[in-house]
Design a protein around this motif. Structure first.
Motif, PDB file in Angstrom:
ATOM      1  N   ILE A  69      56.133  23.037   2.810  1.00 55.19           N
ATOM      2  CA  ILE A  69      55.876  21.607   2.652  1.00 55.19           C
ATOM      3  C   ILE A  69      56.857  20.996   1.657  1.00 55.19           C
ATOM      4  O   ILE A  69      57.417  21.679   0.809  1.00 55.19           O
ATOM      5  N   SER A  70      57.045  19.702   1.784  1.00 58.05           N
ATOM      6  CA  SER A  70      57.929  18.974   0.873  1.00 58.05           C
ATOM      7  C   SER A  70      57.181  18.666  -0.417  1.00 58.05           C
ATOM      8  O   SER A  70      55.951  18.737  -0.479  1.00 58.05           O
ATOM      9  N   PHE A  71      57.932  18.284  -1.451  1.00 53.79           N
ATOM     10  CA  PHE A  71      57.313  17.872  -2.704  1.00 53.79           C
ATOM     11  C   PHE A  71      56.415  16.657  -2.464  1.00 53.79           C
ATOM     12  O   PHE A  71      55.326  16.559  -3.035  1.00 53.79           O
ATOM     13  N   GLY A  72      56.848  15.726  -1.616  1.00 49.30           N
ATOM     14  CA  GLY A  72      56.050  14.546  -1.308  1.00 49.30           C
ATOM     15  C   GLY A  72      54.703  14.905  -0.689  1.00 49.30           C
ATOM     16  O   GLY A  72      53.676  14.337  -1.059  1.00 49.30           O
ATOM     17  N   GLN A  73      54.704  15.850   0.261  1.00 53.46           N
ATOM     18  CA  GLN A  73      53.447  16.290   0.864  1.00 53.46           C
ATOM     19  C   GLN A  73      52.553  16.952  -0.183  1.00 53.46           C
ATOM     20  O   GLN A  73      51.347  16.710  -0.225  1.00 53.46           O
ATOM     21  N   ALA A  74      53.159  17.800  -1.020  1.00 50.21           N
ATOM     22  CA  ALA A  74      52.388  18.499  -2.050  1.00 50.21           C
ATOM     23  C   ALA A  74      51.797  17.511  -3.044  1.00 50.21           C
ATOM     24  O   ALA A  74      50.634  17.633  -3.449  1.00 50.21           O
ATOM     25  N   PHE A  75      52.572  16.498  -3.439  1.00 50.13           N
ATOM     26  CA  PHE A  75      52.058  15.514  -4.389  1.00 50.13           C
ATOM     27  C   PHE A  75      50.965  14.677  -3.737  1.00 50.13           C
ATOM     28  O   PHE A  75      49.967  14.344  -4.382  1.00 50.13           O
ATOM     29  N   TYR A  76      51.114  14.357  -2.474  1.00 52.29           N
ATOM     30  CA  TYR A  76      50.088  13.573  -1.769  1.00 52.29           C
ATOM     31  C   TYR A  76      48.775  14.351  -1.702  1.00 52.29           C
ATOM     32  O   TYR A  76      47.702  13.789  -1.904  1.00 52.29           O
ATOM     33  N   ARG A  77      48.843  15.655  -1.400  1.00 50.89           N
ATOM     34  CA  ARG A  77      47.637  16.505  -1.409  1.00 50.89           C
ATOM     35  C   ARG A  77      46.978  16.438  -2.782  1.00 50.89           C
ATOM     36  O   ARG A  77      45.771  16.258  -2.900  1.00 50.89           O
TER      37      ARG A  77
ATOM     38  N   ASN B 153      38.377  23.906  12.999  1.00 51.78           N
ATOM     39  CA  ASN B 153      38.833  25.289  13.151  1.00 51.78           C
ATOM     40  C   ASN B 153      40.083  25.611  12.340  1.00 51.78           C
ATOM     41  O   ASN B 153      40.366  26.773  12.080  1.00 51.78           O
ATOM     42  N   MET B 154      40.845  24.609  11.915  1.00 56.04           N
ATOM     43  CA  MET B 154      42.035  24.861  11.103  1.00 56.04           C
ATOM     44  C   MET B 154      41.718  24.851   9.618  1.00 56.04           C
ATOM     45  O   MET B 154      42.593  25.051   8.796  1.00 56.04           O
ATOM     46  N   LYS B 155      40.446  24.601   9.270  1.00 55.75           N
ATOM     47  CA  LYS B 155      39.968  24.585   7.892  1.00 55.75           C
ATOM     48  C   LYS B 155      40.794  23.647   7.009  1.00 55.75           C
ATOM     49  O   LYS B 155      41.130  23.960   5.878  1.00 55.75           O
ATOM     50  N   GLN B 156      41.113  22.494   7.563  1.00 57.07           N
ATOM     51  CA  GLN B 156      41.841  21.474   6.819  1.00 57.07           C
ATOM     52  C   GLN B 156      40.864  20.514   6.172  1.00 57.07           C
ATOM     53  O   GLN B 156      40.010  19.946   6.858  1.00 57.07           O
ATOM     54  N   GLY B 157      40.983  20.342   4.858  1.00 51.19           N
ATOM     55  CA  GLY B 157      40.222  19.308   4.188  1.00 51.19           C
ATOM     56  C   GLY B 157      40.830  17.958   4.507  1.00 51.19           C
ATOM     57  O   GLY B 157      41.915  17.872   5.082  1.00 51.19           O
ATOM     58  N   PHE B 158      40.142  16.895   4.123  1.00 52.53           N
ATOM     59  CA  PHE B 158      40.677  15.554   4.409  1.00 52.53           C
ATOM     60  C   PHE B 158      42.041  15.368   3.758  1.00 52.53           C
ATOM     61  O   PHE B 158      42.915  14.717   4.311  1.00 52.53           O
ATOM     62  N   HIS B 159      42.261  16.000   2.599  1.00 54.84           N
ATOM     63  CA  HIS B 159      43.554  15.892   1.920  1.00 54.84           C
ATOM     64  C   HIS B 159      44.642  16.638   2.689  1.00 54.84           C
ATOM     65  O   HIS B 159      45.794  16.213   2.704  1.00 54.84           O
ATOM     66  N   ASP B 160      44.280  17.746   3.335  1.00 54.67           N
ATOM     67  CA  ASP B 160      45.238  18.483   4.167  1.00 54.67           C
ATOM     68  C   ASP B 160      45.612  17.672   5.402  1.00 54.67           C
ATOM     69  O   ASP B 160      46.787  17.580   5.761  1.00 54.67           O
ATOM     70  N   ARG B 161      44.605  17.099   6.056  1.00 58.08           N
ATOM     71  CA  ARG B 161      44.880  16.299   7.251  1.00 58.08           C
ATOM     72  C   ARG B 161      45.748  15.094   6.902  1.00 58.08           C
ATOM     73  O   ARG B 161      46.683  14.761   7.629  1.00 58.08           O
ATOM     74  N   ALA B 162      45.441  14.450   5.774  1.00 58.67           N
ATOM     75  CA  ALA B 162      46.225  13.271   5.364  1.00 58.67           C
ATOM     76  C   ALA B 162      47.677  13.639   5.076  1.00 58.67           C
ATOM     77  O   ALA B 162      48.595  12.894   5.410  1.00 58.67           O
ATOM     78  N   ALA B 163      47.902  14.807   4.472  1.00 60.90           N
ATOM     79  CA  ALA B 163      49.261  15.231   4.111  1.00 60.90           C
ATOM     80  C   ALA B 163      49.938  16.040   5.200  1.00 60.90           C
ATOM     81  O   ALA B 163      51.122  16.373   5.081  1.00 60.90           O
ATOM     82  N   GLY B 164      49.215  16.399   6.257  1.00 57.77           N
ATOM     83  CA  GLY B 164      49.800  17.210   7.330  1.00 57.77           C
ATOM     84  C   GLY B 164      50.050  18.636   6.903  1.00 57.77           C
ATOM     85  O   GLY B 164      51.073  19.226   7.244  1.00 57.77           O
TER      86      GLY B 164
END
Length: 181
Positions: A106-114, A164-175
């Motif tokens: 993941i990019s820094f932007g995605q990580a910061f968004y999470r 099934n992918m065990k993505q929290g809302f923060h994961d889905r928002a950040a991809g």
């Protein structure tokens, strides 16, 4: 079946309980860093024990160390998760890493968004409630703040377990996804 669903079958997503354990480990790491920085600051100020720290006039040194500690806390997760390690120390300890929905780093932007979605938003809410509690001198509001924190944590856990992918809302928002290494 879409590409995300096919990729999710090729990796093993990490569930809420293991992620909670990783978060606990990360909290211990960050508290350790903060305590270490406080002792360094105390040494620089010539404090001989903890009581000297609380009674000393801190000035610019305290402000500088406070900024360093805050930046360390704010940058820990985004820097670690977007690095080649793809994980914080807590996630490394449980054998997990953070990837994008295509399996890439993941990019820094995605990580910061999470980080923003899971830590900053509830932190701001708790801070505002804290200010209101102090201003109103209300014990009922402290209960509201505590219940918000508990509810937010439960909401994250439910959102992780709800797909099934065990993505929290923060994961889905950040991809992003948290998966086994």
């Amino acid at each position: 079946m879409n590409q995300r669903m096919m990729y999710a079958q090729a990796v093993e997503p990490i569930g809420a309980w293991m992620r909670l354990l990783a978060r606990f480990i990360d909290s211990i790491v960050m508290i350790g860093v903060a305590v270490f920085m406080i002792f360094i600051m105390a040494g620089m100020l010539g404090a001989s024990d903890i009581s000297d720290i609380t009674s000393a006039s801190f000035g610019l040194t305290v402000i500088i160390f406070a900024i360093i500690i805050i930046l360390s806390v704010f940058m820990y997760k985004p820097v670690m998760e977007s690095s080649s390690l793809q994980a914080t120390l807590g996630k490394l300890a449980i054998g997990a890493k953070v990837i994008d929905e295509n399996g890439a780093r993941i990019s820094f932007g995605q990580a910061f968004y999470r980080f923003f979605m899971i830590d900053i938003i509830p932190g701001i809410f708790s801070f505002v409630i804290g200010i209101i509690i102090v201003a109103a001198e209300s014990s009922e509001l402290s209960i509201v703040s505590t219940l918000f924190g508990i509810g937010y944590a439960i909401g994250i856990g439910v959102s992780i377990g709800a797909n099934n992918m065990k993505q929290g809302f923060h994961d889905r928002a950040a991809g992003t996804m948290v998966v086994r290494r």
